[in-house]
Design an enzyme around this catalytic site. Structure first.
Site, PDB file in Angstrom:
ATOM      1  N   GLY A  71       0.842  -1.190   0.000  1.00 13.46           N
ATOM      2  CA  GLY A  71       0.000   0.000   0.000  1.00 13.46           C
ATOM      3  C   GLY A  71       0.878   1.242   0.000  1.00 13.46           C
ATOM      4  O   GLY A  71       2.103   1.157   0.158  1.00 13.46           O
ATOM      5  N   GLN A  73       1.219   3.393   2.253  1.00 13.39           N
ATOM      6  CA  GLN A  73       1.916   3.504   3.539  1.00 13.39           C
ATOM      7  C   GLN A  73       2.493   2.147   3.968  1.00 13.39           C
ATOM      8  O   GLN A  73       2.492   1.796   5.147  1.00 13.39           O
ATOM      9  CB  GLN A  73       0.964   4.046   4.610  1.00 13.39           C
ATOM     10  CG  GLN A  73       0.724   5.547   4.496  1.00 13.39           C
ATOM     11  CD  GLN A  73       2.025   6.357   4.682  1.00 13.39           C
ATOM     12  OE1 GLN A  73       2.957   5.918   5.345  1.00 13.39           O
ATOM     13  NE2 GLN A  73       2.065   7.533   4.088  1.00 13.39           N
ATOM     14  N   SER A  74       2.982   1.380   3.025  1.00 14.29           N
ATOM     15  CA  SER A  74       3.530   0.057   3.338  1.00 14.29           C
ATOM     16  C   SER A  74       4.823   0.152   4.168  1.00 14.29           C
ATOM     17  O   SER A  74       5.800   0.775   3.743  1.00 14.29           O
ATOM     18  CB  SER A  74       3.824  -0.684   2.030  1.00 14.29           C
ATOM     19  OG  SER A  74       4.649  -1.815   2.281  1.00 14.29           O
ATOM     20  N   ASN A  75       4.818  -0.485   5.332  1.00 15.09           N
ATOM     21  CA  ASN A  75       6.040  -0.576   6.138  1.00 15.09           C
ATOM     22  C   ASN A  75       7.077  -1.451   5.442  1.00 15.09           C
ATOM     23  O   ASN A  75       8.279  -1.220   5.530  1.00 15.09           O
ATOM     24  CB  ASN A  75       5.724  -1.181   7.509  1.00 15.09           C
ATOM     25  CG  ASN A  75       4.787  -0.310   8.317  1.00 15.09           C
ATOM     26  OD1 ASN A  75       5.037   0.872   8.496  1.00 15.09           O
ATOM     27  ND2 ASN A  75       3.688  -0.888   8.790  1.00 15.09           N
ATOM     28  N   ALA A  77       7.462  -1.897   2.148  1.00 13.38           N
ATOM     29  CA  ALA A  77       8.083  -1.179   1.038  1.00 13.38           C
ATOM     30  C   ALA A  77       9.153  -0.223   1.571  1.00 13.38           C
ATOM     31  O   ALA A  77      10.259  -0.143   1.018  1.00 13.38           O
ATOM     32  CB  ALA A  77       7.017  -0.411   0.243  1.00 13.38           C
TER      33      ALA A  77
END
Ligand SMILES: *Cc1c(COP(=O)(O)O)cnc(C)c1O
Length: 327
Positions: A71, A73-75, A77
């Site tokens: 997403g 706000q992917s942690n 990524a």
């Protein structure tokens, strides 16, 4: 047995094991917390343990670019972007958004940009075929002389799950030194793509940490995650010399709130209570819902280990969400 896969040392380990007695009444059990939110600096959280194995394979195979997804706000990524910068790898992120955001980058997305990752926005429909999209992109880059390594969503495959088998080994050493030697009634962890749950289940049994692992789903449902986790466990056991049976696995899906990354006022109030009683800061997407779920669980063991898997940048990117709960 397969040869032991290579592992990079990227995280700051062991992460602290803390007893949080001030939360016992609120959570309804003797609460211990494994601080994987402190596994590093800005790249901290649970994903770094998986990436120690995944990026080791990428380097071993001489890949020059790493592709992954998540997403906005992917942690995961963000951790991948920062670790790629550290290792001198190029990073391409496929980030899911309904429409390309017109605001300035914040939270995880800001860190992705800081790390120099190339960001390609994809729609929720495209995200459904993310594995095909990433494979296509890898083939394109490859044909242009840039060998690429694809990390699946959340770093959740058999190799990534080994990060949490190792985390349970680390925890066993802490228990032998200073914790409850006979372990816990259960380990509780947030579940988003299933790799952490699978690794914990294998490692908890193997190292006598707990007979039961409870995954708190933050998306999808129990049937989905039971399937995903058992497939991952089956695959990860290829790396397991002793073939120890995994710990019993239970997935709870009643506490995930209205939708992925959408929380209820009750969940946010709980997070505020936790912060004020203990100084522990949970995130609204994963850990807040997971510990909230544990507090609401009808039957739970007397002593529980909660794995704090991180997520702070996502909290800081959603200030308005909490406005009403802060008084
Ligand atoms: C990704 C993530 C999880 C879930 O881990 P999975 O292995 O994807 O199930 C939990 N907490 C945080 C903060 C995460 O970023």
């Amino acid at each position: 047995m397969n040869p032991r896969p290579p592992r990079l040392r990227l995280a700051h380990l062991p992460t602290p094991l803390e007893r949080h007695a001030s939360l016992d009444a609120l959570v309804g059990t003797e609460l211990w917390v494994k601080r994987d939110d402190m596994s590093a600096g800005p790249e901290a959280g649970n994903k770094i343990r998986k990436l120690e194995f995944l990026l080791a394979e990428a380097l071993e195979q001489n890949r020059r670019v790493v592709i992954t997804c998540g997403g906005l706000q992917s942690n995961h990524a963000r951790a991948t972007a920062l670790l790629c910068a550290r290792l001198g790898l190029r990073c391409v992120l496929l980030l899911r958004t309904a429409s390309a955001p017109d605001s300035a980058p914040e939270g995880n997305w800001l860190l992705d940009r800081l790390a120099g990752a190339e960001i390609r926005f994809i729609t929720p429909d495209q995200y459904r075929v993310r594995d095909e999209l990433m494979a296509q992109l890898a083939a394109e880059l490859e044909s242009r002389g840039e060998p690429a390594y694809v990390v699946p969503e959340g770093g959740s495959n058999a190799l990534g799950a080994l990060g949490y088998v190792e985390a349970m080994r680390e925890l066993r050493e802490q228990l032998d030194r200073a914790g409850p030697r006979d372990g816990f009634g259960a380990v509780v962890v947030a579940c988003g793509s299933g790799g952490t749950l699978a690794g914990v289940s294998l490692g908890a049994a193997r190292y006598g940490v707990a007979p039961l692992v409870i995954g708190m789903a933050v998306c999808d449902d129990r049937t989905y995650f039971e399937h995903v986790a058992s497939e991952l466990i089956r695959a990860a056991r290829r790396f397991d010399a002793d073939r120890v049976e995994p710990a019993a696995l239970r997935v709870e899906d009643a506490f995930k709130g209205p939708a992925y990354a959408v929380s209820t006022a009750e969940q946010r109030r709980f997070m505020v209570q936790v912060a004020r009683a203990s100084g522990l800061v949970l995130d609204p997407v994963y850990t807040g819902k997971a510990l909230f779920g544990l507090s609401r669980l009808a039957d739970k063991p007397q002593r529980v280990l909660f794995i704090h898997t991180g997520g702070l940048p996502g909290l800081l990117a959603s200030p308005r969400e909490f406005a009403a709960e802060l008084d």
